[in-house]
Design an enzyme around this catalytic site. Structure first.
Site, PDB file in Angstrom:
ATOM      1  N   HIS A 256     -26.053 -13.353 -49.186  1.00  0.00           N
ATOM      2  CA  HIS A 256     -25.333 -14.632 -49.259  1.00  0.00           C
ATOM      3  C   HIS A 256     -25.014 -14.945 -50.705  1.00  0.00           C
ATOM      4  O   HIS A 256     -25.810 -14.616 -51.596  1.00  0.00           O
ATOM      5  CB  HIS A 256     -26.187 -15.758 -48.661  1.00  0.00           C
ATOM      6  CG  HIS A 256     -25.392 -16.971 -48.324  1.00  0.00           C
ATOM      7  ND1 HIS A 256     -25.118 -17.960 -49.244  1.00  0.00           N
ATOM      8  CD2 HIS A 256     -24.777 -17.340 -47.174  1.00  0.00           C
ATOM      9  CE1 HIS A 256     -24.369 -18.886 -48.665  1.00  0.00           C
ATOM     10  NE2 HIS A 256     -24.147 -18.540 -47.418  1.00  0.00           N
ATOM     11  N   GLU A 314     -25.528 -15.629 -39.879  1.00  0.00           N
ATOM     12  CA  GLU A 314     -24.758 -14.908 -38.862  1.00  0.00           C
ATOM     13  C   GLU A 314     -25.622 -14.043 -37.954  1.00  0.00           C
ATOM     14  O   GLU A 314     -25.254 -13.776 -36.810  1.00  0.00           O
ATOM     15  CB  GLU A 314     -23.692 -14.036 -39.540  1.00  0.00           C
ATOM     16  CG  GLU A 314     -22.766 -14.773 -40.467  1.00  0.00           C
ATOM     17  CD  GLU A 314     -21.780 -15.647 -39.733  1.00  0.00           C
ATOM     18  OE1 GLU A 314     -22.173 -16.285 -38.740  1.00  0.00           O
ATOM     19  OE2 GLU A 314     -20.623 -15.698 -40.161  1.00  0.00           O
TER      20      GLU A 314
END
Ligand code: ACO
Length: 372
Positions: A256, A314
């Site tokens: 991320h 996700e």
């Protein structure tokens, strides 16, 4: 001339505006949404409550939530022009169809009205397209149902169990806002030019589609399924993931830009997925996903030491939405439905306080060429 050393590629670490909507603390792994930790808000609030929280800045009274439910229900309409677009794009990727159908909405010139129209319409469009691509007729919305329940109804044609509705509300609230992520920033850029909210949301859908942003959960589930559910498959995870890394692929659902520790949303969604699979009496996929996750984290640390690549939202999005009966092609449109709360709230905030967003660039091209 801009000094090359001052350039922040990808705007990393650049603070471009103030916002009261959400704070992403990448070092502590904390997400605050309008004052509430995501762990507190997501399992307890409905999508409509989170939407009003973002739009107004405070926890809504029950009467305001009921009024919003009615306003959204009145706007859940599949107009002929949108239906024609969805039918013509029956075979197209779902995010292309969603973007095109959202583009059939006309701005009313009033931001709140536009926001209601687009937030109400996205689930109608996404569900209709999914059914059309499966060769089924779209299902009329049920005005008695809330946003999450109605989405499940329009998608599956079955009145959903309250536990499934709770699972979907938890997902939609978990992803409703997340600082200046790429699609939200896109919505703010469009709004900052004086353009309308429909245009801002259409542009944001385009940004969300990319695999580095909202397009990752489908491939993340595909990876887990590729490992397979047979006996001994957790051991296969090492071989499958190593082959991907050796082929230069990224492991979807990991890493991320902001979080350098575990994404807090992964835990919220992991807990919701575990509850759902336990309730259904089959936790094999959940257990496999945990094993794949542990292997991925180990391999990433070994190959990219110090990069602190951790599980992102996700990975468990894929598991939870799969458990809710959605196929992997539908994950990103459902992400868009949740994130439309944040897109519209940021557009309001941008309109109220923001300046035109217009960064500079450092020219690296040629000079002084002649044409004639
Ligand atoms: N698998 C393997 N390697 C990775 C991964 C991954 N998932 N993520 C990052 N890396 C590597 C990169 O190859 C790079 O290595 P290098 O410097 O040796 O070339 C290094 O880690 C840093 O990567 P960057 O691309 O600089 O990190 P950035 O902050 O730009 O990327 C991103 C963040 C895009 C999320 C990245 O981690 C990624 O591609 N992850 C996989 C896709 C994914 O899960 N996307 C969903 C993100 S969550 C969301 O948007 C809702």
């Amino acid at each position: 001339m801009t000094a090359i050393e001052t350039i922040k590629e990808g705007l990393e670490g650049v603070v471009a505006a103030r916002t009261a909507l959400s704070r992403v603390d990448g070092e502590r792994g904390a997400l605050t949404i309008a004052g509430y930790a995501v762990e507190e808000l997501a399992p307890n609030a409905t999508f409509e409550e989170a939407l009003l929280l973002l739009w107004t800045g405070r926890r809504p009274e029950p009467g305001a939530v009921a009024a919003l439910r009615a306003e959204l229900a009145a706007r859940r309409v599949l107009r002929p022009e949108a239906r024609a677009v969805l039918e013509s794009l029956r075979e197209a990727p779902p995010m292309d169809a969603l973007r095109a159908a959202a583009g059939t909405l006309r701005s009313t010139g009033d931001d709140r009205e536009d926001a209601l129209n687009v937030v109400a319409a996205l689930p109608v469009f996404a569900a209709a397209h999914d059914r059309l691509r499966r060769g089924l007729a779209p299902i009329e919305p049920d005005p008695a149902l809330g946003h999450a329940a109605n989405l499940l109804w329009m998608w599956h044609g079955v009145l959903p169990d309250p536990a499934l509705v709770r699972g979907l509300d938890t997902y939609l609230v978990t992803v409703c806002d997340h600082g200046f992520n790429a699609s939200t920033f896109t919505a703010r850029v469009v709004t900052s030019t004086g353009s309308d909210l429909i245009s801002a949301v259409v542009a944001a859908i385009g940004a969300l589609k990319g695999p580095l942003h909202g397009g990752a959960p489908g491939p993340a589930l595909d990876t887990v399924l590729e490992v397979g559910l047979e006996i001994g498959s957790p051991e296969r995870a090492e071989a499958v993931l190593t082959a991907k890394l050796e082929a230069g692929e990224r492991l979807m659902g990991f890493g991320h830009r902001v979080y350098k520790v575990r994404d807090p949303r992964a835990d919220v969604l992991g807990a919701a997925a575990e509850a759902m699979f336990s309730r259904a009496g089959d936790t094999r996929l959940y257990a496999l996903a945990r094993a794949v996750e542990a292997t991925a984290l180990r391999l990433l640390e070994a190959r990219k030491p110090g990069r602190r690549l951790q599980t992102n939202v996700e990975f468990y999005t894929a598991l939870l939405l799969h458990g809710l009966g959605f196929d992997s092609g539908s994950f990103t449109p459902i992400f868009a439905i949740g994130r439309s709360a944040g897109w519209t709230a940021h557009a309001f905030e941008q309109r109220a306080k923001g300046r035109l967003i217009r960064p500079s660039s450092a020219y690296t091209g040629a000079e002084g060429l002649t044409w004639s």
